[in-house]
Design a protein around this motif. Structure first.
Motif, PDB file in Angstrom:
ATOM      1  N   GLU A 338       0.829  -1.078   0.095  1.00  0.00           N
ATOM      2  CA  GLU A 338      -0.060   0.090  -0.131  1.00  0.00           C
ATOM      3  C   GLU A 338       0.929   1.214  -0.075  1.00  0.00           C
ATOM      4  N   CYS A 339       0.514   2.021  -0.802  1.00  0.00           N
ATOM      5  CA  CYS A 339       1.311   3.349  -1.129  1.00  0.00           C
ATOM      6  C   CYS A 339       0.258   4.546  -0.572  1.00  0.00           C
ATOM      7  N   ARG A 340       0.480   5.393   0.622  1.00  0.00           N
ATOM      8  CA  ARG A 340      -0.150   6.401   0.656  1.00  0.00           C
ATOM      9  C   ARG A 340       0.121   7.714  -0.196  1.00  0.00           C
ATOM     10  N   ILE A 341      -0.982   7.987  -0.706  1.00  0.00           N
ATOM     11  CA  ILE A 341      -1.096   9.139  -1.663  1.00  0.00           C
ATOM     12  C   ILE A 341      -1.509  10.598  -0.974  1.00  0.00           C
ATOM     13  N   ASN A 342      -0.643  11.411  -0.697  1.00  0.00           N
ATOM     14  CA  ASN A 342      -0.971  12.551  -0.022  1.00  0.00           C
ATOM     15  C   ASN A 342      -0.676  13.745  -0.940  1.00  0.00           C
ATOM     16  N   ALA A 343      -1.450  14.842  -0.688  1.00  0.00           N
ATOM     17  CA  ALA A 343      -1.721  16.090  -1.344  1.00  0.00           C
ATOM     18  C   ALA A 343      -0.517  16.936  -0.661  1.00  0.00           C
ATOM     19  N   GLU A 344       0.630  16.786  -0.924  1.00  0.00           N
ATOM     20  CA  GLU A 344       1.824  17.513  -0.546  1.00  0.00           C
ATOM     21  C   GLU A 344       2.951  17.588  -1.624  1.00  0.00           C
ATOM     22  N   ASN A 345       3.936  18.413  -1.224  1.00  0.00           N
ATOM     23  CA  ASN A 345       4.960  18.722  -2.092  1.00  0.00           C
ATOM     24  C   ASN A 345       6.358  18.047  -1.412  1.00  0.00           C
ATOM     25  N   GLY A 349       9.761  19.863   1.573  1.00  0.00           N
ATOM     26  CA  GLY A 349       9.685  19.401   2.959  1.00  0.00           C
ATOM     27  C   GLY A 349       8.286  18.922   3.324  1.00  0.00           C
ATOM     28  N   PHE A 350       7.605  18.361   2.250  1.00  0.00           N
ATOM     29  CA  PHE A 350       6.589  17.575   2.184  1.00  0.00           C
ATOM     30  C   PHE A 350       5.179  18.644   2.859  1.00  0.00           C
ATOM     31  N   ARG A 351       5.269  19.840   2.387  1.00  0.00           N
ATOM     32  CA  ARG A 351       4.364  20.870   2.643  1.00  0.00           C
ATOM     33  C   ARG A 351       2.888  20.420   2.008  1.00  0.00           C
ATOM     34  N   PRO A 352       2.180  20.618   3.026  1.00  0.00           N
ATOM     35  CA  PRO A 352       0.483  20.123   2.448  1.00  0.00           C
ATOM     36  C   PRO A 352       0.169  21.111   1.287  1.00  0.00           C
ATOM     37  N   SER A 386      -3.611  15.360   4.774  1.00  0.00           N
ATOM     38  CA  SER A 386      -3.480  15.387   3.648  1.00  0.00           C
ATOM     39  C   SER A 386      -3.447  14.149   2.786  1.00  0.00           C
ATOM     40  N   MET A 387      -3.863  13.128   3.548  1.00  0.00           N
ATOM     41  CA  MET A 387      -3.856  11.816   2.744  1.00  0.00           C
ATOM     42  C   MET A 387      -5.247  11.953   1.657  1.00  0.00           C
ATOM     43  N   ILE A 388      -5.119  11.679   0.500  1.00  0.00           N
ATOM     44  CA  ILE A 388      -6.156  11.668  -0.459  1.00  0.00           C
ATOM     45  C   ILE A 388      -6.551  10.418  -1.149  1.00  0.00           C
ATOM     46  N   ALA A 389      -5.710   9.500  -0.898  1.00  0.00           N
ATOM     47  CA  ALA A 389      -6.059   8.146  -1.703  1.00  0.00           C
ATOM     48  C   ALA A 389      -4.762   7.041  -0.984  1.00  0.00           C
ATOM     49  N   LYS A 390      -5.466   5.659  -0.965  1.00  0.00           N
ATOM     50  CA  LYS A 390      -4.339   4.696  -0.791  1.00  0.00           C
ATOM     51  C   LYS A 390      -4.682   3.617  -2.063  1.00  0.00           C
ATOM     52  N   GLY A 416      -3.860  19.848 -10.390  1.00  0.00           N
ATOM     53  CA  GLY A 416      -4.346  20.754  -9.788  1.00  0.00           C
ATOM     54  C   GLY A 416      -3.760  21.019  -8.265  1.00  0.00           C
ATOM     55  N   VAL A 417      -3.383  19.927  -7.833  1.00  0.00           N
ATOM     56  CA  VAL A 417      -2.490  19.901  -6.550  1.00  0.00           C
ATOM     57  C   VAL A 417      -1.196  19.213  -6.692  1.00  0.00           C
ATOM     58  N   ASP A 418      -0.347  19.371  -5.828  1.00  0.00           N
ATOM     59  CA  ASP A 418       0.869  18.633  -5.744  1.00  0.00           C
ATOM     60  C   ASP A 418       0.792  17.306  -4.952  1.00  0.00           C
ATOM     61  N   THR A 419       1.231  16.280  -5.312  1.00  0.00           N
ATOM     62  CA  THR A 419       1.080  15.029  -4.564  1.00  0.00           C
ATOM     63  C   THR A 419       2.590  14.388  -4.379  1.00  0.00           C
ATOM     64  N   ASN A 420       2.626  13.116  -3.501  1.00  0.00           N
ATOM     65  CA  ASN A 420       3.882  12.594  -3.594  1.00  0.00           C
ATOM     66  C   ASN A 420       3.779  11.418  -4.281  1.00  0.00           C
TER      67      ASN A 420
END
Length: 451
Positions: A338-345, A349-352, A386-390, A416-420
């Motif tokens: 499982e990878c956690r997909i977050n709306a962050e950069n 520094g992993f900024r939301p 900030s997690m938007i999907a798994k 539209g948003v940055d993700t990891n």
């Protein structure tokens, strides 16, 4: 079986619970904050009710508002999901007083396992290995120095009521102890309204391995194997997999850890789903760390390798059903990641990164599962996690699962948003990860954010 269940949560876990209820023929009630009016969970539930403004204290952590929603809608049971009030014993007890079944463990078990120092003592009495450290809460700096000297540096100062990486400080020498002790107590007080801390030995280069258990009210307990959660950034999990890779994990070690996890559950009279977390050193010695008295973010990987629907089983246990299998019936097959997909950069520094999703394409195909609540046009607010999907994949072997995760991540498009997503792709392409050569400090040593 219940006729109507209220889900006291939001996001992908609320959607996941709603889907489990549908399969059981149970009607659902979603609660939402004002910014979540257009959220997916509020749209797909049979009923939805607003419980307050954006601040969690006024909405998703507002006990009075949530129980009022149960009364207004006639919900007989409540599923708390994870986070928010999911491990709040007072809330679970209040549900019972209001005639609402709390889909989770008894309040007494939540209290016992929620206090890390007390939990550790309980595990010691049950014969479950624990990390060497203080006997309960450390009251003063002088006591902290005495304990640290006895067990030897390095040590960790940890919040007794902590979680999510909060209230934890590494201490390499006595000169660092006072500052770390004070900082950990203050952070614990700020985040958990409880400044108690305890001290334990810092295990060098361990893995974070957790065991999923299920327990019914008739004393039956089974485990669904282990999850390797060593991929962490700032004590926050990023990627999880089941089983833990060989040669580190052996059948004999898995059996011992599974037995210890079941013993831990029985020691606190546990009911429903729970997770027992361990640190495992390079020699295969494992130590109890904590027990999470709720469904975990990473539960899908255990579902895929065991074939057990954990959320469905949570509901059935709460309704009084007996576990339909013994440990011998649980057959673990294949490999899941499982990878956690977050709306962050990650590069910043992993900024939301809140904002509106302008375009979205999610991968699919055999062995690919996505647990999410996002859709094209959905606005990610700055108020919540900030997690938007798994993104979860399943394959017969770990090598095949890694390959499947690589192409699935490459196909995942969010505009539209940055993700990891790129960060996760760099991670699963790493030769050391592929070889299973890692520990809990792996991501701190790598630089996947700038590749």
């Amino acid at each position: 079986m219940f006729k109507k269940i209220l889900i006291a949560n939001r996001g992908e876990i609320a959607v996941r619970i709603i889907r489990a209820c549908r399969e059981l023929g149970v009607r659902t009630v979603a609660v939402f904050s004002q910014p979540d009016r257009d959220a997916l969970h509020a749209q797909i539930a049979d009923e939805a009710i607003c419980i307050g403004p954006a601040a969690t204290k006024d909405s998703y952590n507002n006990i009075a508002a949530i129980l009022s929603a149960c009364e207004i809608t006639g919900a007989e049971a409540l599923h708390p999901g994870f986070g928010f009030l999911s491990e709040n014993a007072a809330f679970a007890r209040m549900c019972g007083r209001c005639g609402v079944t709390f889909i989770g463990p008894k309040p007494e078990s939540i209290e016992l396992m929620g206090d890390k120092a007390t939990a550790k003592e309980t595990m010691k009495k049950a014969g479950v290995p624990v990390v060497p450290g203080s006997d309960g809460v450390v009251e003063s700096l002088e006591d902290a120095k005495a304990v640290a000297k006895e067990i030897g540096y390095p040590v960790m100062v940890k919040a007794s009521a902590g979680g999510g990486g909060r209230g934890i400080r590494f201490v390499g020498s006595e000169a660092e102890l006072e500052g770390a002790f004070t900082a950990a107590k203050q952070e614990a007080l700020t985040f958990f309204a409880n400044g108690d801390v305890y001290i334990e030995k810092f295990i060098v280069g361990p893995r974070h391995i957790e065991v999923q258990i299920l327990a019914d009210r008739f004393g039956n307990v089974v485990h669904l194997g282990e999850r390797d959660c060593s991929m962490q950034r700032r004590n926050q999990k990023v990627l999880e997999e089941s089983p833990s890779p060989a040669p580190f994990m052996t059948g004999e070690l898995r059996e011992r850890m599974g037995q210890a996890a079941c013993a831990a559950a029985k020691a606190c009279g546990y009911e429903n789903a729970g997770t027992v977390e361990f640190l495992v050193d390079e020699q295969g010695n494992f130590y109890f760390m904590e027990m999470n008295t709720r469904v975990q973010v990473e539960h899908p990987v255990s579902e895929l390798v065991s074939g057990v629907d954990i959320v469905r089983r949570q509901i059935l246990i709460a309704a009084g059903h007996k576990l339909p299998y013994t440990q011998a019936d649980i057959q673990l097959k294949g490999h899941a990641i499982e990878c956690r997909i977050n709306a962050e950069n990650p590069a910043l520094g992993f900024r939301p990164c809140p904002g509106t999703i302008e375009a979205l394409h999610m991968p699919g195909g055999p062995g690919v599962r996505i647990d999410s609540a996002i859709y094209q046009g959905y606005t990610i607010t700055p108020y919540y996690d900030s997690m938007i999907a798994k993104l979860i994949v399943y394959a017969p072997t770990r090598k095949e699962a890694i390959l499947k995760m690589r192409w699935a991540l490459a196909e995942f498009l969010v505009e539209g948003v940055d993700t990891n997503i790129e960060f996760q792709l760099n991670l699963v392409k790493d030769p050391d990860f592929e070889a299973g050569s890692f520990d809990i400090g792996f991501l701190d040593r790598k630089n996947f954010a700038h590749q």
